[in-house]
Design an enzyme around this catalytic site. Structure first.
Site, PDB file in Angstrom:
ATOM      1  N   SER A  22      -4.324  -9.209   7.897  1.00 13.00           N
ATOM      2  CA  SER A  22      -3.790  -7.851   7.989  1.00 13.00           C
ATOM      3  C   SER A  22      -3.197  -7.697   9.383  1.00 13.00           C
ATOM      4  CB  SER A  22      -4.920  -6.853   7.760  1.00 13.00           C
ATOM      5  OG  SER A  22      -4.549  -5.611   8.298  1.00 13.00           O
ATOM      6  N   ASP A  71      -7.574   3.326  12.861  1.00 15.21           N
ATOM      7  CA  ASP A  71      -6.241   3.923  12.769  1.00 15.21           C
ATOM      8  C   ASP A  71      -6.219   5.230  11.985  1.00 15.21           C
ATOM      9  OD1 ASP A  71      -5.037   2.030  14.379  1.00 15.21           O
ATOM     10  OD2 ASP A  71      -4.762   0.633  12.713  1.00 15.21           O
ATOM     11  N   ASP A  89       0.825  -1.221   0.000  1.00 10.29           N
ATOM     12  CA  ASP A  89       0.000   0.000   0.000  1.00 10.29           C
ATOM     13  C   ASP A  89       0.851   1.260   0.000  1.00 10.29           C
ATOM     14  OD1 ASP A  89      -2.412  -1.370   0.060  1.00 10.29           O
ATOM     15  OD2 ASP A  89      -2.618  -1.262   2.244  1.00 10.29           O
TER      16      ASP A  89
HETATM   17  N1  ARG Z   1      -8.508  -3.344  15.942  1.00 11.09           N
HETATM   18  C1  ARG Z   1      -7.280  -2.906  16.533  1.00 11.09           C
HETATM   19  C2  ARG Z   1      -7.368  -1.464  16.914  1.00 11.09           C
HETATM   20  O1  ARG Z   1      -8.206  -0.786  16.452  1.00 11.09           O
HETATM   21  C3  ARG Z   1      -6.075  -3.181  15.702  1.00 11.09           C
HETATM   22  C4  ARG Z   1      -6.082  -2.676  14.298  1.00 11.09           C
HETATM   23  C5  ARG Z   1      -4.757  -2.957  13.718  1.00 11.09           C
HETATM   24  N2  ARG Z   1      -4.694  -3.153  12.336  1.00 11.09           N
HETATM   25  C6  ARG Z   1      -4.537  -4.340  11.724  1.00 11.09           C
HETATM   26  N3  ARG Z   1      -4.224  -4.325  10.468  1.00 11.09           N
HETATM   27  N4  ARG Z   1      -4.676  -5.466  12.335  1.00 11.09           N
HETATM   28  O2  ARG Z   1      -6.567  -0.986  17.697  1.00 11.09           O
END
Ligand code: ARG
Length: 393
Positions: free
Chosen positions: A172, A122, A14
């Site tokens: 991911s 994020d 990405d």
């Molecule tokens: N769901 C978690 C959070 O919002 C982790 C997100 C992290 N990203 C990933 N690609 N797993 O903090």
């Protein structure tokens, strides 16, 4: 005006595609920033950034600030989102935003770009944090804007001869010292047990050692400072505990959580050090905090975890809560012993010079100093309001 854009760069597909995309669509000079929060080969990623066309590639080792300024405050706060998630990803994002802002200021950039998607937490955490530290900055989220599928991205990269290496990852993943988060792929069915491949930091408990291992952790004012009598700095201590506890299959978390953007998602976390340290820290607080402190602090923990999860780190509210929490930690010093075995850590002992536990008050033996005769009067007064209410149900 400057045409410089600072891009948070991980070296993955990405953000590698984002480099030429920003140059083409914004006519920009692209400065990549790669931040090591625990498991990053900065030199290799820096080289890739240049290969995919970055005008400048900045690298920052932020492990020590991550631990001292983000992880330890969250540990002292007892911050676990929805009682389950130690917030690894969520704690890393404001620090990433801060690093991006520092570079943007130093370079005179007019925008910050990042590789977050349009449905996660994020994007919110990074943009809210960056804007809090630099209110005028423009924020660009190429992955959210360009509407390319993964296959489109690969075509785009091949057309431009970008040296991408496309690992077909099933999940991911985001990771830093405090934990690893995995989502997507088969994990999206919350009814299915996660496959073993979803875990990389922990051994499956059914394959872990048959021997119970005991460890001792020493805390000074809420901060862990040694394991088994060996003093370590924070980064070392977390790395070591991830290894020790991960070997016993400790730290696996399967959480269906509520995202800020309104959807539920199923996430698989690994946080061996996080699970062990929260349990040990809580055990020491049980010994050293008063009843009122413990009750009230529990409410603060919940509030704190929501703030961190929702990306509101750079807020006066968080600073206020940190002041309160810091004060509660004054006597949270001492040692905790734990056993590690087959996916579970169990507190087996705790000692503190500031403990509020009194053997002579608690004991049922002869040296009991508790005043039993006063209990009757206490109960009478304590129950007075209920006798007055005299509910007949
Ligand atoms: N769901 C978690 C959070 O919002 C982790 C997100 C992290 N990203 C990933 N690609 N797993 O903090």
């Amino acid at each position: 005006m400057s045409n410089k854009i600072v891009l948070a760069y991980s070296g993955g597909l990405d953000t590698s595609v984002a480099v030429p995309w920003l140059k083409e669509n914004y006519d920009a000079e692209v400065i990549t920033v790669t931040i090591d929060l625990g498991m990053v080969d900065l030199d290799a990623i820096k080289q890739r950034a240049i290969e995919v066309g970055a005008d400048k590639a900045v690298t920052i080792d932020a492990k020590t600030p991550l631990v001292n300024e983000y992880i330890w405050p969250a540990l002292k706060a007892g911050a676990m989102y929805e009682e389950e998630y130690p917030l690894a990803t969520a704690l890393g994002r404001p620090l990433i935003a801060k690093c991006l802002v520092d570079v943007a200021k130093a370079e005179g950039a007019y925008a910050i770009a990042h590789g977050c998607t349009g449905k996660g937490n994020d994007q919110v955490r990074i943009e809210v944090s960056a804007a809090a530290l630099m209110p005028g900055i423009k924020l660009i989220a190429p992955i959210r804007d360009w509407g390319m599928s993964r296959a489109d991205e690969i075509d785009y990269a091949n057309e431009r001869n970008l040296p991408i290496n496309v690992k077909d990852s099933r999940f991911s993943v985001d990771e830093n010292l405090w934990g690893r988060s995995a989502e997507a792929g088969e994990l999206e069915d919350p009814g299915l047990e996660p496959p073993e491949e979803a875990f990389t930091w922990t051994i499956s408990p059914d394959k872990s050692s048959q021997d119970k291992e005991y460890i001792e952790i020493r805390f000074v004012e809420g901060v862990p400072v040694s394991i088994n009598n060996t003093d370590m700095d924070g980064v070392e201590l977390i790395v070591e505990l991830n290894r020790i506890a991960g070997n016993h299959g400790i730290g696996r978390i399967d959480h269906v959580e509520n995202r800020l953007v309104g959807i539920k998602s199923r996430e698989i976390y690994e946080s061996p050090a996080g699970i062990v340290l929260h349990a040990a820290h809580k055990a020491l607080e049980d010994l050293t905090l008063s009843r009122d402190q413990a009750r009230f602090k529990h409410n603060v923990s919940r509030e704190y975890s929501e703030i961190v999860y929702n990306g509101l780190w750079f807020s006066r509210h968080r600073l206020n809560l940190d002041r309160y929490i810091e004060d509660t930690q004054k006597y949270v010093s001492g040692t905790v012993q734990m056993s590690l075995y087959k996916g579970k850590c169990t507190v087996t002992g705790r000692q503190s010079n500031h403990g509020l536990y009194s053997k002579t008050l608690a004991t049922y033996d002869r040296d009991d100093e508790f005043d039993h005769t006063s209990a009757e009067g206490f109960i009478k007064i304590f129950g007075l309001s209920l006798r007055t209410e005299n509910i007949n149900e």
